[in-house]
Enzyme design. Structure first.
Site, PDB file in Angstrom:
ATOM      1  N   THR A  73       0.842  -1.206   0.000  1.00  0.00           N
ATOM      2  CA  THR A  73       0.000   0.000   0.000  1.00  0.00           C
ATOM      3  C   THR A  73       0.875   1.253   0.000  1.00  0.00           C
ATOM      4  OG1 THR A  73      -1.724  -1.203   1.185  1.00  0.00           O
ATOM      5  CG2 THR A  73      -1.829   1.203   1.278  1.00  0.00           C
ATOM      6  N   GLN A 179       0.920  -9.097  -6.636  1.00  0.00           N
ATOM      7  CA  GLN A 179       0.575 -10.533  -6.722  1.00  0.00           C
ATOM      8  C   GLN A 179       1.488 -11.301  -7.679  1.00  0.00           C
ATOM      9  OE1 GLN A 179      -1.426 -12.188  -4.826  1.00  0.00           O
ATOM     10  NE2 GLN A 179      -2.495 -10.521  -3.796  1.00  0.00           N
ATOM     11  N   HIS A 201       5.042  -9.664   2.320  1.00  0.00           N
ATOM     12  CA  HIS A 201       4.242 -10.759   2.898  1.00  0.00           C
ATOM     13  C   HIS A 201       3.470 -11.570   1.864  1.00  0.00           C
ATOM     14  CE1 HIS A 201       0.058  -8.950   3.124  1.00  0.00           C
ATOM     15  NE2 HIS A 201       0.752  -7.870   2.864  1.00  0.00           N
ATOM     16  N   CYS A 325     -16.266  -7.687   3.585  1.00  0.00           N
ATOM     17  CA  CYS A 325     -17.258  -7.401   4.618  1.00  0.00           C
ATOM     18  C   CYS A 325     -16.761  -6.233   5.444  1.00  0.00           C
ATOM     19  CB  CYS A 325     -17.454  -8.630   5.485  1.00  0.00           C
ATOM     20  SG  CYS A 325     -18.649  -8.388   6.781  1.00  0.00           S
TER      21      CYS A 325
HETATM   22  N1  PLP Z   1      -1.940  -4.460  -4.330  1.00  0.00           N
HETATM   23  C1  PLP Z   1      -2.418  -5.699  -4.494  1.00  0.00           C
HETATM   24  C2  PLP Z   1      -2.714  -6.206  -5.874  1.00  0.00           C
HETATM   25  C3  PLP Z   1      -2.639  -6.520  -3.385  1.00  0.00           C
HETATM   26  O1  PLP Z   1      -3.121  -7.752  -3.552  1.00  0.00           O
HETATM   27  C4  PLP Z   1      -2.360  -5.998  -2.096  1.00  0.00           C
HETATM   28  C5  PLP Z   1      -2.650  -6.809  -0.891  1.00  0.00           C
HETATM   29  O2  PLP Z   1      -3.538  -7.626  -0.897  1.00  0.00           O
HETATM   30  C6  PLP Z   1      -1.848  -4.702  -1.984  1.00  0.00           C
HETATM   31  C7  PLP Z   1      -1.648  -3.970  -3.124  1.00  0.00           C
HETATM   32  C8  PLP Z   1      -1.509  -4.116  -0.641  1.00  0.00           C
HETATM   33  O3  PLP Z   1      -0.352  -4.702  -0.123  1.00  0.00           O
HETATM   34  P1  PLP Z   1      -0.040  -4.598   1.462  1.00  0.00           P
HETATM   35  O4  PLP Z   1      -0.965  -5.550   2.129  1.00  0.00           O
HETATM   36  O5  PLP Z   1       1.386  -5.022   1.572  1.00  0.00           O
HETATM   37  O6  PLP Z   1      -0.234  -3.188   1.849  1.00  0.00           O
END
Ligand code: PLP
Length: 389
Positions: A73, A179, A201, A325
């Site tokens: 993020t 991903q 992660h 949700c």
């Molecule tokens: N972008 C995508 C495509 C994601 O799948 C995710 C997390 O699920 C994120 C961004 C956000 O990553 P983070 O959980 O490390 O902030």
């Protein structure tokens, strides 16, 4: 509860044993600050550098193009805000309707600050129309931000072509590739992206560390302003343990290569075929051809995804719902809505997502558990009873 079967690897992954081993010393004896003058801390700068080189190798990039952040993020926010601030006269962004909230919510926020955003539509398999992308780019477009692969459906976008289109039009291209590692090539000699986000992660490194790749020459204003860390592009004392872990995790992805991707896709296909054979009125969501090896998003029509998840969870099986949700209200997935998945299917959508640690035996256990769960829930569903026959 018997042993857990974890099929929610697009949400987060287990830390790899090799990664855990690599990071433990930084929580025990090696707790110094890499910016310190003394050797105890300062020598950790070498370990951070080694991790940077390991990440750069995954991208076939220069070490200097790698900036460590705290998560996907943050990388997405830094990329988008960093480019916008570098071009204050340009006020238009192009993205898609199916991005992760890390991009989508930021774009909505930016609209309130006077930016204009084009949200590209997708078809019923979640695919983009590249002509629509060409048409969406305007003279004051500053950035195209499009993901590599969708976290809910696994649909893979043609990011090399998207990058070329952006380049032809002189617009920066940010790619949320969170991903992708372990499933898709991240060779940035072939993908002309200017900025790329990944997150520890999601590839068996710990939570709390991410990367923003910034191609050399890309205009960028730092998002987190503070100390001189990361060559002035991201202030804040480095998360040394996380960074070392992410470096090792990238190295493992490269070592395991396509063999691992095929293994994961094999598990996914076994589950998918089993579901299609054993359960009526199901449909697979996403691009049938270009889809992440890890991801199976399936709609069990006429029932609620959350009920399926709870029943699976009672048997130790972890999956995830297409619906998020939030605050007690059940909002159907924005991705499946953008794809036009019918009402009767959208609510019964489940995502199973695999990693290197899953096994065929686990898939077979899910295939045993699932049909009676679906049958039981459908037996209680008025939609199922009154379905068109
Ligand atoms: N972008 C995508 C495509 C994601 O799948 C995710 C997390 O699920 C994120 C961004 C956000 O990553 P983070 O959980 O490390 O902030």
């Amino acid at each position: 509860m018997s042993e857990v079967i974890y099929l929610d690897n697009n949400a987060t992954t287990a830390v790899a044993p090799e990664v855990l081993e690599a990071i433990l010393p930084y929580y025990r004896e090696q707790y110094g600050n890499p910016s310190s003058m003394h050797t105890f801390g300062g020598r950790l700068a070498h370990d951070v550098q080694r991790a940077r080189a390991q990440v750069a190798a995954l991208f076939q990039a220069q070490d200097t193009e790698i900036v460590f952040t705290s998560c996907g993020t943050e990388s997405d926010n830094a990329a988008i805000r960093g480019v916008l601030e570098a071009y204050p006269d340009k006020r238009h962004i192009v993205t898609t309707r199916v991005e992760h909230p890390a991009v989508l919510s930021l774009c909505r926020h930016l609209e309130k600050r006077g930016y204009r955003v084009a949200y590209l539509a997708v078809d019923n398999q979640g695919r983009l129309d590249l002509d629509a992308l060409r048409q969406a780019i305007q003279p004051d477009t500053v950035l195209v931000s499009i993901m590599y692969a969708n976290n809910e459906t696994g649909t893979v976008f043609p990011v090399a072509k998207i990058g070329e289109i952006a380049k032809e039009r002189g617009v920066a291209f940010h790619c949320d590739a969170v991903q992708a590692p372990g499933k898709l090539s991240l060779d940035l000699r072939r993908i002309p992206a200017d900025l790329v986000s990944i997150s520890g992660h999601k590839l068996h490194a710990p939570k709390g560390v991410g990367v923003l790749y910034i191609r050399r020459g890309t205009r960028f204003v730092p998002f987190i302003i503070g100390g001189h860390q990361e060559r002035g592009r991201r202030g804040g004392t480095e998360n040394v343990a996380g960074i070392v872990g992410l470096g090792r995790a990238c190295e493992l992805v490269l070592q395991k290569g396509e063999k691992e991707t095929h293994y994961i896709a094999g598990l996914r296909d076994r589950l998918e075929q089993g579901i299609l054979e054993k359960i009526p009125e199901v449909s697979i969501n996403g691009d049938s051809e270009h889809r992440l090896a890890s991801t199976c998003n399936v709609s069990f029509s006429y029932i609620e995804g959350e009920a399926i998840l709870l029943k699976l969870s009672e048997q130790g099986i972890c999956a995830s719902s297409g619906s998020a949700c939030t605050s007690g209200s059940l909002e159907p997935s924005h991705v499946l809505r953008a794809m036009g998945v019918p009402f009767i299917s959208i609510h019964g959508s489940i995502r199973f997502s695999f990693s290197r640690y899953n096994t065929q035996a686990e898939v077979d256990r899910v295939l045993k558990a699932l049909p009676p769960i679906i049958a039981e829930l459908r037996s209680m569903s008025p939609f199922w009873a009154n379905r068109p026959k």
